[in-house]
Write a protein that holds these residues in place. Structure first.
Motif, mmCIF file in Angstrom:
data_model
loop_
_atom_site.group_PDB
_atom_site.id
_atom_site.type_symbol
_atom_site.label_atom_id
_atom_site.label_comp_id
_atom_site.label_asym_id
_atom_site.label_seq_id
_atom_site.Cartn_x
_atom_site.Cartn_y
_atom_site.Cartn_z
ATOM 1 N N UNK A 126 -26.861 -54.888 -22.466
ATOM 2 C CA UNK A 126 -26.534 -55.751 -23.598
ATOM 3 C C UNK A 126 -26.155 -54.900 -24.810
ATOM 4 N N UNK A 127 -26.943 -53.850 -25.042
ATOM 5 C CA UNK A 127 -26.659 -52.975 -26.181
ATOM 6 C C UNK A 127 -25.304 -52.295 -26.020
ATOM 7 N N UNK A 128 -25.026 -51.795 -24.818
ATOM 8 C CA UNK A 128 -23.744 -51.126 -24.589
ATOM 9 C C UNK A 128 -22.589 -52.104 -24.756
ATOM 10 N N UNK A 129 -22.819 -53.343 -24.358
ATOM 11 C CA UNK A 129 -21.748 -54.313 -24.376
ATOM 12 C C UNK A 129 -21.491 -54.860 -25.780
ATOM 13 N N UNK A 183 -20.489 -44.057 -26.730
ATOM 14 C CA UNK A 183 -20.772 -45.078 -25.721
ATOM 15 C C UNK A 183 -20.218 -44.717 -24.339
ATOM 16 N N UNK A 184 -18.935 -44.361 -24.294
ATOM 17 C CA UNK A 184 -18.322 -44.082 -22.998
ATOM 18 C C UNK A 184 -18.940 -42.868 -22.328
ATOM 19 N N UNK A 185 -19.250 -41.863 -23.146
ATOM 20 C CA UNK A 185 -19.873 -40.655 -22.583
ATOM 21 C C UNK A 185 -21.263 -40.966 -22.046
ATOM 22 N N UNK A 186 -21.994 -41.775 -22.809
ATOM 23 C CA UNK A 186 -23.341 -42.134 -22.359
ATOM 24 C C UNK A 186 -23.285 -42.922 -21.053
ATOM 25 N N UNK A 187 -22.362 -43.866 -20.990
ATOM 26 C CA UNK A 187 -22.244 -44.663 -19.772
ATOM 27 C C UNK A 187 -21.876 -43.779 -18.589
ATOM 28 N N UNK A 188 -20.977 -42.815 -18.851
ATOM 29 C CA UNK A 188 -20.597 -41.922 -17.767
ATOM 30 C C UNK A 188 -21.782 -41.057 -17.346
ATOM 31 N N UNK A 189 -22.555 -40.615 -18.333
ATOM 32 C CA UNK A 189 -23.734 -39.802 -18.005
ATOM 33 C C UNK A 189 -24.697 -40.595 -17.123
ATOM 34 N N UNK A 190 -24.902 -41.854 -17.510
ATOM 35 C CA UNK A 190 -25.812 -42.694 -16.727
ATOM 36 C C UNK A 190 -25.314 -42.821 -15.284
ATOM 37 N N UNK A 191 -24.003 -42.999 -15.150
ATOM 38 C CA UNK A 191 -23.446 -43.123 -13.803
ATOM 39 C C UNK A 191 -23.548 -41.800 -13.042
ATOM 40 N N UNK A 192 -23.382 -40.698 -13.781
ATOM 41 C CA UNK A 192 -23.344 -39.390 -13.121
ATOM 42 C C UNK A 192 -24.679 -39.060 -12.447
ATOM 43 N N UNK A 193 -25.767 -39.695 -12.897
ATOM 44 C CA UNK A 193 -27.043 -39.427 -12.234
ATOM 45 C C UNK A 193 -27.017 -39.915 -10.789
ATOM 46 N N UNK A 194 -26.031 -40.771 -10.491
ATOM 47 C CA UNK A 194 -25.905 -41.288 -9.137
ATOM 48 C C UNK A 194 -24.996 -40.423 -8.264
ATOM 49 N N UNK A 236 -31.902 -47.558 -12.164
ATOM 50 C CA UNK A 236 -31.482 -47.930 -13.510
ATOM 51 C C UNK A 236 -29.987 -47.731 -13.731
ATOM 52 N N UNK A 237 -29.440 -46.632 -13.209
ATOM 53 C CA UNK A 237 -28.010 -46.388 -13.436
ATOM 54 C C UNK A 237 -27.193 -47.512 -12.813
ATOM 55 N N UNK A 238 -27.586 -47.911 -11.618
ATOM 56 C CA UNK A 238 -26.892 -49.009 -10.946
ATOM 57 C C UNK A 238 -26.998 -50.286 -11.772
ATOM 58 N N UNK A 239 -28.211 -50.604 -12.235
ATOM 59 C CA UNK A 239 -28.401 -51.883 -12.920
ATOM 60 C C UNK A 239 -27.694 -51.881 -14.274
ATOM 61 N N UNK A 240 -27.721 -50.764 -14.997
ATOM 62 C CA UNK A 240 -27.011 -50.720 -16.283
ATOM 63 C C UNK A 240 -25.530 -50.977 -16.059
ATOM 64 N N UNK A 241 -24.957 -50.314 -15.067
ATOM 65 C CA UNK A 241 -23.517 -50.458 -14.852
ATOM 66 C C UNK A 241 -23.137 -51.841 -14.378
ATOM 67 N N UNK A 242 -23.859 -52.360 -13.416
ATOM 68 C CA UNK A 242 -23.498 -53.686 -12.901
ATOM 69 C C UNK A 242 -23.667 -54.741 -13.979
#
Lengths: 331, 312
Positions: free
Chosen positions: B130-133, B140-151, B187-193
């Motif tokens: 919600x916060x990201x959106x 923002x974009x870098x953080x989202x990518x970082x979160x995804x990169x943990x996967x 968490x990375x999955x749930x944040x992105x989805x």
């Protein structure tokens, strides 16, 4: 209901100035219409008053109180969005009840029922109350979204082109209805529209916005009969005011650059020849497209005219507007 | 009768139907095998060719839930006649029940850890999404990518450091430790989805709710959440499936106290020969919670009911 005063509102989005030092006083119980093309700052003005956006400079006063730092809920305003924004997971009834059930109002259940049926009656949506909001036509959605504002009794109603997606008949019905509601409740309205008929028929005051600036503010008649510029003059009037080089006609003041002629400022049967290029019969009136010294203009004539394209008609200006090179009114 | 070009012909319908049924049968076959094996006797379970028709027996389930010892004839005589149906099954093999097995405990661990980590992954993921959106988050974009990169690397690649960390923090073999671990992975999955689902909800709804007299949180709760329910439900199912099935970390980090069902089920084999019916019984029961969870949430998986009330 309350007086709403906008005091020197300025808002920038990145580098573009959306609002430039706009001050408007919306008197208690008045119906103020903001006119201007897309991007003039009409919607931004509404969002400033509602609290959805905060101005970079200036302040909004509702009932004499500064709204600085107050949330939309704390301002007690109702707004109709251009995109209807009905809650899609709720029925029409629940959509209408939503503002009444808010922690702000906490309306008792029987009061909610009474208000909903009253508003549904006015907006002709009583038979749709138990539909999902998504199972409505565009016009019905728009009426529900107007209803969601009307169930409340806020300090001011903010409306962003609320009638734009309705068919012609419904639009004229609702125009009358909104005006009645405003007159009966003594409600204060700040209303954005492109439609000059809405502006002329409903407004007690019209504000003309141009690229974020308020260029003229007055009654609809004042703006129609006494525009301060070509821009203001072309906001109102159907067909639009004709703007031609001033030297085409005799009698222009020395520094005049252009002449503005509304249809009623063109006297037919006297003056110089012009060629009729097209005749449009609209029923109650007939529009004439004329070619005068290689310039096109449009005027209105008798509904039962026998004129045809190719005919010659004499015209001359009657109490025209003159504008200088910047488009400002001279006389 | 409609004649639109997209209307399939009877032959196409049959073709599609046969295709779907064949696919369903192929997918279901291993499941049928496991469920059936759970009700076979040990002899039937290893019969070749496999028995399709067999005498059903609950021996597998009894073996799963009990520990048994071989007893001498005198001991068995001294016990007298078996009194319960499961006693009878065990006595028939000249065995006696020594006590309950650890299966219920392991199963319950799986429930706590699976649902617990899913709960946290969804709550935290929804808040972050919600916060990201909706807010202007710096980088923002870098953080989202970082979160995804943990996967991007398999979690098991960092198993050793995690093992050492858990040991030093006293999280080894604890429920809290496993919930923390699975939450972090999910968490990375749930944040992105969920971010994707919330992005799809026009902000006008919240603005309308703010004007209608609600606070930002109330607008989120009453307007955004119901519309995001579809996405959140499907994300929850994904998270649960991962945490429920996870094997490698469970083997590494749990043993006596917080061991989940996946590492436990294979150990059943070792108790008194290769007891396939008991393993199959454990696997069958292990399938149920995710199935029930998915069935409960299925009405939220129907999309398209909540979209389209904003003019675009």
């Amino acid at each position: 209901m309350a007086e709403v005063r906008l005091d020197g509102l300025t808002k920038k989005f990145n580098d573009s100035v959306a609002l430039n030092n706009v001050s408007i006083t919306v008197p208690d119980g008045s119906f103020v219409v903001l006119l201007g093309p897309t991007g003039a700052g009409k919607t931004t003005t509404l969002r400033m008053v509602s609290g959805l956006d905060t101005p970079d400079e200036g302040d909004v006063f509702i009932g004499g109180l500064s709204m600085k730092g107050l949330t939309p809920a704390q301002r007690n305003v109702a707004m109709v969005f251009q995109q209807y924004s009905l809650y899609p997971h709720l029925t029409v009834r629940d959509n209408l009840a939503f503002p009444l059930k808010s922690p702000l109002l906490k309306t008792p259940a029987d009061e909610i029922r009474r208000k909903i049926s009253e508003v549904a009656e006015i907006l002709q949506i009583s038979h749709k109350l138990d539909n999902k909001a998504t199972a409505l036509s565009g016009g019905e959605m728009q009426r529900v979204s107007i209803g969601r504002a009307l169930v409340r009794n806020p300090a001011i109603y903010l409306m962003d082109e609320p009638l734009s997606s309705l068919d012609a008949k419904l639009r004229s019905d609702l125009r009358v209805e909104l005006k009645n509601i405003q007159a009966n409740l003594g409600a204060t309205f700040l209303y954005v529209t492109h439609d000059q008929i809405e502006a002329m028929t409903m407004a007690t005051h019209v504000g003309v916005l141009d690229e974020g600036k308020l260029v003229q503010f007055g009654t609809p008649r004042e703006i129609y009969e006494n525009p301060i510029s070509i821009y203001s003059a072309s906001r109102l009037g159907q067909p639009r005011i004709n703007v031609l080089p001033a030297h085409l006609f005799d009698g222009a003041p020395e520094n005049a650059h252009s002449i503005g002629l509304r249809p009623e400022q063109i006297e037919q049967g006297k003056g110089e020849d012009s060629l009729v290029t097209r005749v449009e019969h609209l029923g109650d009136q007939t529009r004439l497209h004329l070619s005068f010294k290689d310039h096109d203009l449009i005027t209105v004539t008798d509904a039962h005219t026998r004129l045809q394209s190719g005919d010659i008609i004499k015209i001359q200006p009657e109490k025209p507007f003159y504008f200088d090179a910047d488009g400002a009114r001279l006389a | 009768m409609s004649y639109s070009v997209t209307d399939p012909s009877l032959r196409q319908k049959w073709g599609a139907g046969i295709l779907v049924i064949t696919y369903a049968l192929i997918t279901l076959l291993p499941l049928v095998w496991i469920v059936a094996t759970g009700f076979k006797s040990p002899a039937d379970s290893i019969a070749y060719p496999p028995k399709i028709v067999f005498q059903p027996s609950l021996e597998g389930y009894v073996n799963l839930f009990t520990t048994q010892t071989r007893a001498s004839e005198e001991t068995l005589k001294a016990l007298g006649e078996p009194t319960t149906w499961y006693d009878k099954i065990v006595r028939a093999k000249n065995m006696m029940i020594a006590g309950p097995s650890r299966f219920p405990e392991r199963f319950f661990n799986s429930v706590i850890i699976g649902f617990g980590s899913t709960f946290f992954a969804i709550v935290l993921g929804t808040a972050a999404a919600y916060a990201f959106s909706r807010f202007r988050v710096p980088l923002k974009d870098d953080l989202l990518f970082f979160i995804l990169s943990t996967r991007m690397m398999p979690p098991i690649a960092v198993a050793i450091p995690i093992f050492l960390m858990f040991r030093h923090l006293g999280l080894s073999d604890t429920h809290a430790g496993m919930i923390l671990l699975y939450t972090a992975v999910n968490l990375s999955l749930s944040v992105w989805l969920i971010n994707g689902f919330i992005d799809e909800i026009p902000i006008e709804y919240e603005e309308a709710a703010l004007i209608d007299g609600y606070t930002r949180f109330q607008a989120f709760y009453k307007v955004v959440l119901p519309q995001a329910a579809t996405g959140i439900a499907s994300t929850a199912i994904f998270c649960l499936i991962f945490a429920w099935n996870e094997y490698a970390f469970a083997v590494l980090l749990t043993s006596g106290n917080a061991q989940t069902a996946p590492p436990f089920i294979p150990t059943i084999i070792g108790v008194g020969g290769q007891d396939w019916p008991a393993v199959a019984a454990g696997a069958t029961l292990f399938l149920l919670p995710v199935m029930i969870f998915t069935i409960l949430l299925r009405k939220h998986l129907l999309r398209g009911i909540t979209f389209g009330a904003v003019r675009k």
